[in-house]
Enzyme design. Structure first.
Site, mmCIF file in Angstrom:
data_model
loop_
_atom_site.group_PDB
_atom_site.id
_atom_site.type_symbol
_atom_site.label_atom_id
_atom_site.label_comp_id
_atom_site.label_asym_id
_atom_site.label_seq_id
_atom_site.Cartn_x
_atom_site.Cartn_y
_atom_site.Cartn_z
ATOM 1 N N GLU A 439 18.831 35.411 22.426
ATOM 2 C CA GLU A 439 19.657 35.606 23.635
ATOM 3 C C GLU A 439 19.830 34.308 24.419
ATOM 4 O O GLU A 439 19.725 34.285 25.651
ATOM 5 C CB GLU A 439 19.076 36.716 24.521
ATOM 6 C CG GLU A 439 19.195 38.085 23.874
ATOM 7 C CD GLU A 439 19.009 39.238 24.828
ATOM 8 O OE1 GLU A 439 18.781 39.008 26.024
ATOM 9 O OE2 GLU A 439 19.092 40.387 24.354
HETATM 10 C C1 LIG Z 1 14.116 36.994 15.315
HETATM 11 C C2 LIG Z 1 15.516 36.687 15.682
HETATM 12 C C3 LIG Z 1 16.395 37.722 15.973
HETATM 13 C C4 LIG Z 1 17.729 37.443 16.243
HETATM 14 N N1 LIG Z 1 18.615 38.482 16.425
HETATM 15 C C5 LIG Z 1 19.944 38.194 16.495
HETATM 16 C C6 LIG Z 1 20.913 39.259 16.478
HETATM 17 O O1 LIG Z 1 20.572 40.439 16.439
HETATM 18 N N2 LIG Z 1 22.222 38.917 16.503
HETATM 19 C C7 LIG Z 1 22.642 37.628 16.550
HETATM 20 O O2 LIG Z 1 23.836 37.388 16.542
HETATM 21 N N3 LIG Z 1 21.746 36.597 16.588
HETATM 22 C C8 LIG Z 1 20.426 36.862 16.539
HETATM 23 N N4 LIG Z 1 19.516 35.835 16.537
HETATM 24 C C9 LIG Z 1 19.996 34.469 16.621
HETATM 25 C C10 LIG Z 1 19.615 33.747 17.909
HETATM 26 O O3 LIG Z 1 20.435 34.154 18.950
HETATM 27 C C11 LIG Z 1 19.715 32.241 17.597
HETATM 28 O O4 LIG Z 1 18.589 31.937 16.816
HETATM 29 C C12 LIG Z 1 19.771 31.397 18.824
HETATM 30 O O5 LIG Z 1 21.012 31.517 19.431
HETATM 31 C C13 LIG Z 1 19.526 29.914 18.515
HETATM 32 O O6 LIG Z 1 20.263 29.474 17.429
HETATM 33 P P1 LIG Z 1 19.540 28.663 16.264
HETATM 34 O O7 LIG Z 1 18.315 29.396 15.887
HETATM 35 O O8 LIG Z 1 20.536 28.391 15.217
HETATM 36 O O9 LIG Z 1 19.066 27.310 16.947
HETATM 37 P P2 LIG Z 1 19.970 26.023 17.216
HETATM 38 O O10 LIG Z 1 21.249 26.408 17.861
HETATM 39 O O11 LIG Z 1 20.023 25.203 15.993
HETATM 40 O O12 LIG Z 1 19.115 25.285 18.320
HETATM 41 C C14 LIG Z 1 17.984 24.476 18.011
HETATM 42 C C15 LIG Z 1 17.461 23.908 19.316
HETATM 43 O O13 LIG Z 1 18.445 23.076 19.929
HETATM 44 C C16 LIG Z 1 18.593 23.447 21.288
HETATM 45 N N5 LIG Z 1 19.974 23.149 21.710
HETATM 46 C C17 LIG Z 1 21.116 23.545 21.127
HETATM 47 N N6 LIG Z 1 22.169 23.069 21.819
HETATM 48 C C18 LIG Z 1 21.678 22.360 22.852
HETATM 49 C C19 LIG Z 1 22.251 21.640 23.935
HETATM 50 N N7 LIG Z 1 23.562 21.543 24.128
HETATM 51 N N8 LIG Z 1 21.425 21.049 24.819
HETATM 52 C C20 LIG Z 1 20.090 21.147 24.663
HETATM 53 N N9 LIG Z 1 19.487 21.800 23.673
HETATM 54 C C21 LIG Z 1 20.277 22.408 22.777
HETATM 55 C C22 LIG Z 1 18.260 24.917 21.337
HETATM 56 O O14 LIG Z 1 17.840 25.288 22.646
HETATM 57 C C23 LIG Z 1 17.115 25.006 20.338
HETATM 58 O O15 LIG Z 1 15.928 24.657 20.981
HETATM 59 C C24 LIG Z 1 18.186 36.103 16.289
HETATM 60 C C25 LIG Z 1 17.278 35.061 16.042
HETATM 61 C C26 LIG Z 1 15.973 35.335 15.720
HETATM 62 C C27 LIG Z 1 15.056 34.196 15.422
#
Ligand SMILES: Cc1cc2nc3c(=O)[nH]c(=O)nc-3n(C[C@H](O)[C@H](O)[C@H](O)COP(=O)(O)OP(=O)(O)OC[C@H]3O[C@@H](n4cnc5c(N)ncnc54)[C@H](O)[C@@H]3O)c2cc1C
Length: 783
Positions: A439
């Site tokens: 989220e």
């Molecule tokens: C257990 C689990 C359940 C989930 N359930 C759902 C679901 O039901 N439906 C769904 O659609 N998604 C779901 N997700 C996805 C979740 O919303 C994403 O994992 C989340 O949005 C982060 O994306 P990412 O993991 O690709 O990290 P990334 O986007 O690759 O981010 C990596 C890091 O970079 C940081 N970052 C990114 N951009 C910036 C910026 N501009 N400035 C500073 N820092 C930044 C982030 O804060 C993070 O710390 C789920 C994820 C998990 C792990």
């Protein structure tokens, strides 16, 4: 000065300058900013919050029906689940728990009664998640997801009447299991950059030719995805043949996709930090859906991002903050008890100051998070959708839960590290990074949303100024800008005087609510709110759009705004609960640590602010002597630690409505600790007598007549109860290695993270049931 002179000779040049300097918003940023509304956050941004207004907000309350649900089905569900069995043996919720969740409508808390749902308030929904979280994270997450951002919420807000009438009763009855697919391998935090796509075209659906959308996608991490019957899907819609209008690139659109349609592939399961709530990837290859599967119908095509942000504006304030508040309260309950029963160097570890430091912090965190949860739920129940507040809640609550859980782990030592049914912390510890990431991952939320979005959304003038600057009719824009700009100037001057006066007098003359012993805290918050408002204006004026890229500065402003919000909630809680004297140390701890953080962040902003003269001016006005607050005193911290290591009303208020297992359960780690704690407290006077007599051995104490034989019996029973409570599990070596046997000749894991939107297979579509994971056999009896 005549108004036309001001407009033409002062406002117009500033208007031109500001058009160049102010941040240009992308469409997705604009939609995020316009989602939801503002609440107490906007009052804080004025620099002069009205404390009486805060105290007048009605606290959140449960209806009788909601109370009965908590005491009935929720309590029953907690008794049915065994987190160890779920995570390590079954790798899923037991079938009877799935049935119970559906039958008792846990998946339909937000669905109104007219569709067959429970129609609960935000507070009741939050209380359910909180209680479930205190006994099983996987169960809580499973119950949480259909009530959070997803088909149910989106249909309620944006669905057509036909869609609502068809889907909501089916969701309420548990006939449909929903999930929501936004995240894809290439698009995580930057979800709007997804390459999942849909093309408007003619196709055949259920034997009939119709206008619809051909979809291709690859989503991952989708909670409930492996068992969902309906997928809420976010994708970018194109209409190259102009079948539904003049636009070719329509933009992000949301649709409901039944998962049994041809072309849908449900992947294998992810294992998120060894939690086994259903989660996995899915794909669509040329899946055809009719136009009426778009949520809201053709009228809502291209509005998906706005719809998502709007749904998130409320939901983000409930699910994870409730889980986090439960996590902190659970840590307070169990760690306070454990520190009281566990002895080292012949004294309970709770008596060591270094342990008390952690216990005090856990207790104050539990107080603060629940205060903020309740206040936010009250706002949601009054009909607000405060997007900035809920973003603050999500990221701050999960971050602070992490501190509380880490403290709890450290206080427990090996007891919390060794896995097994007797370990009640490992599951929560592993769950923390999930809460931090989903989220809206916390780093990006802290850096860009708490303040970036907050500054534009909550500032009394900024959004209006930006709207005036973007007004297509330039003369009208200048007129609007002229009005707002000069009101803004007056506001900034007033805040300069406020900030300066309040800082130089140490907040002594700042406004406060008449709140007894807590009045002085309101004064300090008034002081910091004025300084915040001034610093924000100076930063926007001098950095303009560049502030968006100065993430560390922006994040610190976000921290200050968060502290102002959370400490307001702590003050309100203390007031709403009748200004309990026993709880006062908790309030003092929350406030002192908040003031120290606020002052430290101001100091860091000033030290790192790129425009040095502005930094010097800020230093002179708001922090002439630098940061002065040192945080929580040792004395207050000890008193907070005492609250959770002794039974009493303050402890009960802190841990109210958590799940407490039956004290007779012999294989439940929480029950064993709670039982040993109660028994330890009861024999304290006997132990004190022995300590005064300087005798440690129970039998010797009887011989010396320091205690009676009956009392000796009680002490021995306590010693046994403590031994059972501090025990950990062990396993036969082959029980642990047997897991590897399952994968003989078969690939046990498979990367599903390739950045491609292509489906992994062109084979005929079938929906495989989730593959069972190999169970870890039950451990031998505890040591
Ligand atoms: C257990 C689990 C359940 C989930 N359930 C759902 C679901 O039901 N439906 C769904 O659609 N998604 C779901 N997700 C996805 C979740 O919303 C994403 O994992 C989340 O949005 C982060 O994306 P990412 O993991 O690709 O990290 P990334 O986007 O690759 O981010 C990596 C890091 O970079 C940081 N970052 C990114 N951009 C910036 C910026 N501009 N400035 C500073 N820092 C930044 C982030 O804060 C993070 O710390 C789920 C994820 C998990 C792990």
């Amino acid at each position: 000065m005549s108004s036309s002179f001001r407009r033409d000779w002062l406002t117009k040049p500033i208007f031109r300058l500001a058009q160049r300097a102010l941040p240009r918003l992308s469409d997705t940023e604009r939609e995020a900013i316009e989602a939801g509304d503002v609440w107490w956050d906007a009052d804080l941004f004025t620099g002069n919050p009205d404390w009486e207004k805060l105290l007048a907000f009605s606290p959140a309350r449960l209806s009788d029906e909601e109370k009965q649900f908590l005491d009935g089905p929720v309590e029953e569900l907690c008794r049915m689940v065994n987190d160890w069995r779920i995570n390590w043996e079954l790798h899923d919720l037991p079938p009877e728990v799935w049935e119970f969740l559906k039958a008792k409508k846990f998946f339909a808390m937000i669905i109104p009664k007219r569709y067959g749902g429970l129609g609960f308030s935000a507070y009741a929904h939050s209380e359910v998640i909180r209680k479930l979280s205190s006994c099983s994270i996987s169960t809580a997450v499973t119950a949480m997801v259909p009530n959070s951002l997803g088909p149910g919420e989106l249909l309620l807000q944006f669905g057509t009447t036909e869609q609502q009438d068809y889907w909501l009763p089916r969701l309420a009855r548990g006939e449909e299991i929903p999930c929501f697919g936004l995240t894809s391998p290439e698009a995580g935090s930057d979800a709007a950059s997804m390459i999942d796509n849909g093309v408007v075209c003619r196709g055949t659906f259920q034997g009939q030719e119709t206008l619809g959308i051909r979809l291709n996608w690859h989503k991952r991490y989708i909670t409930l995805g492996p068992i969902a019957t309906v997928l809420g899907l976010a994708f970018k819609l194109r209409d190259p043949d102009h079948l539904i209008g003049g636009r070719e690139d329509i933009g992000i659109t949301l649709a409901l996709v039944p998962t049994n349609l041809p072309g849908v592939s449900i992947g294998r399961r992810h294992l998120p930090a060894m939690h086994v709530f259903q989660n996995g990837p899915n794909w669509g290859h040329d899946v055809f859906i009719p136009m009426d599967h778009v949520i809201g119908g053709v009228a809502q095509v291209g509005k998906g991002w706005k719809m998502l942000m709007s749904a998130l504006a409320a939901g983000r304030g409930i699910s994870l903050p409730s889980l986090s508040a439960a996590g902190a309260a659970f840590c307070a309950n169990i760690t306070g008890a454990y520190a009281r029963i566990r002895e080292q160097f012949h004294v309970p570890i709770a008596q060591f100051e270094a342990i008390q430091e952690r216990l005090g912090r856990i207790a104050a965190t539990a107080y603060l998070l629940d205060a903020a949860r309740r206040m936010t739920c009250a706002a949601l129940d009054e009909g607000h959708h405060p997007a900035v507040v809920t973003a603050i809640m999500k990221s701050q609550a999960t971050d602070r839960m992490r501190i509380a859980v880490n403290d709890a782990m450290d206080v427990h030592g090996g007891k919390a590290i060794i896995e097994g049914p007797l370990n009640y912390l490992g599951s929560l510890y592993r769950g923390v990074p999930i809460a931090i990431t989903v989220e809206g991952a916390n780093i990006v939320t802290r850096a860009l949303i708490q303040f970036g979005q907050g500054a534009i959304r909550c500032h009394p003038y900024l959004l209006k100024e930006m709207q005036a600057l973007e007004e297509p009719d330039k003369e009208k824009g200048v007129d609007e800008f002229d009005k707002v700009l000069w009101a803004h100037v007056g506001h900034s001057l007033a805040n300069t005087m406020r900030a300066w006066g309040r800082a130089w007098t140490g907040g002594l003359i700042a406004p406060a609510a008449d709140a007894g012993a807590a009045t002085k805290f309101y004064r300090q918050l008034s002081r910091h709110a004025a300084a915040f408002a001034l610093a924000v204006d100076l930063s926007l004026l001098t950095l303009g759009g560049a502030l968006k890229r100065k993430e560390m500065i922006s994040a610190r402003f976000g921290d200050i705004l968060s502290e102002l919000y959370l400490s307001s909630a702590a003050l309100k809680r203390w007031n709403d609960e009748g200004r309990q004297g026993d709880d006062f140390p908790l309030l003092v701890s929350c406030m002192e640590s908040s003031f120290a953080t606020i002052e430290a962040r101001f100091d860091e902003i000033i030290a790192n602010f790129p425009v040095r003269p502005v930094a010097w001016l800020l230093r002179f006005i708001v922090q002439p002597l630098g940061p002065r607050r040192r945080g929580v005193s040792d004395r207050i911290n000890d008193r907070c630690a005492d609250i959770i290591t002794n039974p009493g009303a303050a402890r009960d208020r802190l841990t109210v409505d958590l799940y407490h297992p039956n004290p007779g359960e012999t294989e439940n780690g929480v029950a064993l600790v709670e039982r040993a704690f109660a028994m330890t407290v009861e024999v304290q006077p006997i132990r004190d007598r022995m300590r005064t007599a300087r005798v440690r051995d129970i039998d010797a104490a009887v011989t010396q007549r320091t205690i009676t034989a009956d009392e000796a019996g009680k002490l021995k029973a306590v010693a046994e109860a403590i031994a059972a409570a501090v025990a950990v599990n062990d396993f036969a070596p082959e029980e642990l290695t047997s897991r590897g046997k399952a994968s003989k000749g078969e690939k046990s894991s498979q990367a599903t993270s390739q950045a491609t939107s292509q489906p992994i297979s062109d084979q005929p579509v079938e929906l495989p049931p989730p593959e069972p994971l190999q169970a870890l056999p039950p451990p031998q009896a505890a040591e």
